[in-house]
Write an enzyme that holds these catalytic residues in place. Sequence first.
Site, PDB file in Angstrom:
ATOM      1  N   GLU A   1      16.257  15.140   5.577  1.00  0.00           N
ATOM      2  CA  GLU A   1      15.811  14.377   6.756  1.00  0.00           C
ATOM      3  C   GLU A   1      17.006  13.805   7.514  1.00  0.00           C
ATOM      4  O   GLU A   1      17.031  13.811   8.747  1.00  0.00           O
ATOM      5  CB  GLU A   1      14.873  13.247   6.319  1.00  0.00           C
TER       6      GLU A   1
ATOM      7  N   ASP B   1       9.550   4.552   5.535  1.00  0.00           N
ATOM      8  CA  ASP B   1       8.923   3.636   4.577  1.00  0.00           C
ATOM      9  C   ASP B   1       9.019   2.200   5.064  1.00  0.00           C
ATOM     10  O   ASP B   1       8.145   1.388   4.777  1.00  0.00           O
ATOM     11  CB  ASP B   1       9.582   3.809   3.206  1.00  0.00           C
TER      12      ASP B   1
ATOM     13  N   THR C   1       8.939  14.723   7.121  1.00  0.00           N
ATOM     14  CA  THR C   1       8.174  14.894   5.886  1.00  0.00           C
ATOM     15  C   THR C   1       7.340  13.640   5.614  1.00  0.00           C
ATOM     16  O   THR C   1       7.811  12.531   5.854  1.00  0.00           O
ATOM     17  CB  THR C   1       9.145  15.132   4.716  1.00  0.00           C
ATOM     18  N   GLY C   2       6.138  13.837   5.109  1.00  0.00           N
ATOM     19  CA  GLY C   2       5.323  12.687   4.711  1.00  0.00           C
ATOM     20  C   GLY C   2       3.915  12.778   5.253  1.00  0.00           C
ATOM     21  O   GLY C   2       3.570  13.682   6.029  1.00  0.00           O
TER      22      GLY C   2
ATOM     23  N   THR D   1       2.305  10.746   7.282  1.00  0.00           N
ATOM     24  CA  THR D   1       2.060  10.365   8.673  1.00  0.00           C
ATOM     25  C   THR D   1       2.475  11.502   9.608  1.00  0.00           C
ATOM     26  O   THR D   1       1.698  11.949  10.467  1.00  0.00           O
ATOM     27  CB  THR D   1       2.832   9.074   9.030  1.00  0.00           C
TER      28      THR D   1
ATOM     29  N   GLY E   1      10.670   7.973   0.633  1.00  0.00           N
ATOM     30  CA  GLY E   1       9.496   7.811  -0.230  1.00  0.00           C
ATOM     31  C   GLY E   1       8.942   9.147  -0.703  1.00  0.00           C
ATOM     32  O   GLY E   1       8.392   9.254  -1.794  1.00  0.00           O
TER      33      GLY E   1
ATOM     34  N   GLY F   1       8.575  10.263   9.537  1.00  0.00           N
ATOM     35  CA  GLY F   1       8.003   9.008   9.067  1.00  0.00           C
ATOM     36  C   GLY F   1       9.083   8.076   8.563  1.00  0.00           C
ATOM     37  O   GLY F   1      10.284   8.402   8.604  1.00  0.00           O
TER      38      GLY F   1
HETATM   39  C1  5RP Z   1       9.975  11.327   3.004  1.00  0.00           C
HETATM   40  C2  5RP Z   1      10.005  10.168   3.916  1.00  0.00           C
HETATM   41  C3  5RP Z   1       8.738   9.825   4.598  1.00  0.00           C
HETATM   42  O1  5RP Z   1       8.870  10.045   5.956  1.00  0.00           O
HETATM   43  C4  5RP Z   1       8.406   8.381   4.310  1.00  0.00           C
HETATM   44  O2  5RP Z   1       8.306   8.237   2.905  1.00  0.00           O
HETATM   45  C5  5RP Z   1       7.084   7.967   4.958  1.00  0.00           C
HETATM   46  O3  5RP Z   1       6.056   8.725   4.426  1.00  0.00           O
HETATM   47  P1  5RP Z   1       4.533   8.431   4.731  1.00  0.00           P
HETATM   48  O4  5RP Z   1       4.313   8.739   6.167  1.00  0.00           O
HETATM   49  O5  5RP Z   1       3.794   9.331   3.781  1.00  0.00           O
HETATM   50  O6  5RP Z   1       4.282   6.970   4.411  1.00  0.00           O
HETATM   51  O7  5RP Z   1      11.009   9.539   4.153  1.00  0.00           O
HETATM   52  O8  5RP Z   1      11.196  11.483   2.348  1.00  0.00           O
END
Ligand code: 5RP
Length: 234
Positions: free
Chosen positions: A107, A88, A29-30, A32, A100, A86
Amino acid sequence: MNDVERLKREAGISACDFIRDGMKLGLGTGSTVRYTVIEIGRRISEEGLNVVGVPTSEATRELAEKVGIPLISLAESGGLDLVIDGADEFDNDFSLIKGGGGALTREKIVAQSSKSMVVVADDRKQVEVLGEFDLPVEVLPFEWKRTRDRISSCCSGSVSIRGDSKPFVTDNGCYILDCNFGPSISDPISLEHELLSIAGVVEVGLFVGICDAVVLASNGGVLTLINDSGRLNE
Ligand code: 5RP
């Protein structure tokens, strides 16, 4: 597309090099890994790639359906070959802060059900010591202020409920507490255990001993960092 978005896209697409025909994939999720999901959809429709996916959030489920990735449940999968997600933050030991986007519990369940985990990131996420990014902790709504106060007793900085006027609600119907430890999380395993021992804590956004590689994009190009003690080396 700005620079950061370009790096996310490069990392997200490069990580698809780990995918093989027939794999059962965890879909993170996210913003990236979104590029990874879109690229998997493209390879399915244009190149006949044969994979199935398990999404780690409702947002990813929606995107995966839109780009045509066949989805199954974790139970149906009987275990996954690879999860791409992804992060943080990640440190030199390949320990991660995640959550994040608020999807940390699903996850972690998906990552723990996978033979390997590849993280996609741009170079802002690489740190010496975890904790500059507030650590997300998913908690039950029931008496969450009590849970917050218990967490505060082991956190030197602020512990704030996510959401402005009303709490952000996760896909599991829970809340997120963002915990400001500062870059001081040198022993993530102990901290994870300490936080998990507090009643009301559903999951902690520390992922230790799970990440096998990081596909890292910077202005100098894309680098794949392999965890020497990870499962891709076995
Ligand atoms: C979601 C996550 C994401 O993978 C993490 O926040 C990174 O997100 P992004 O690629 O938008 O920076 O852990 O729960």
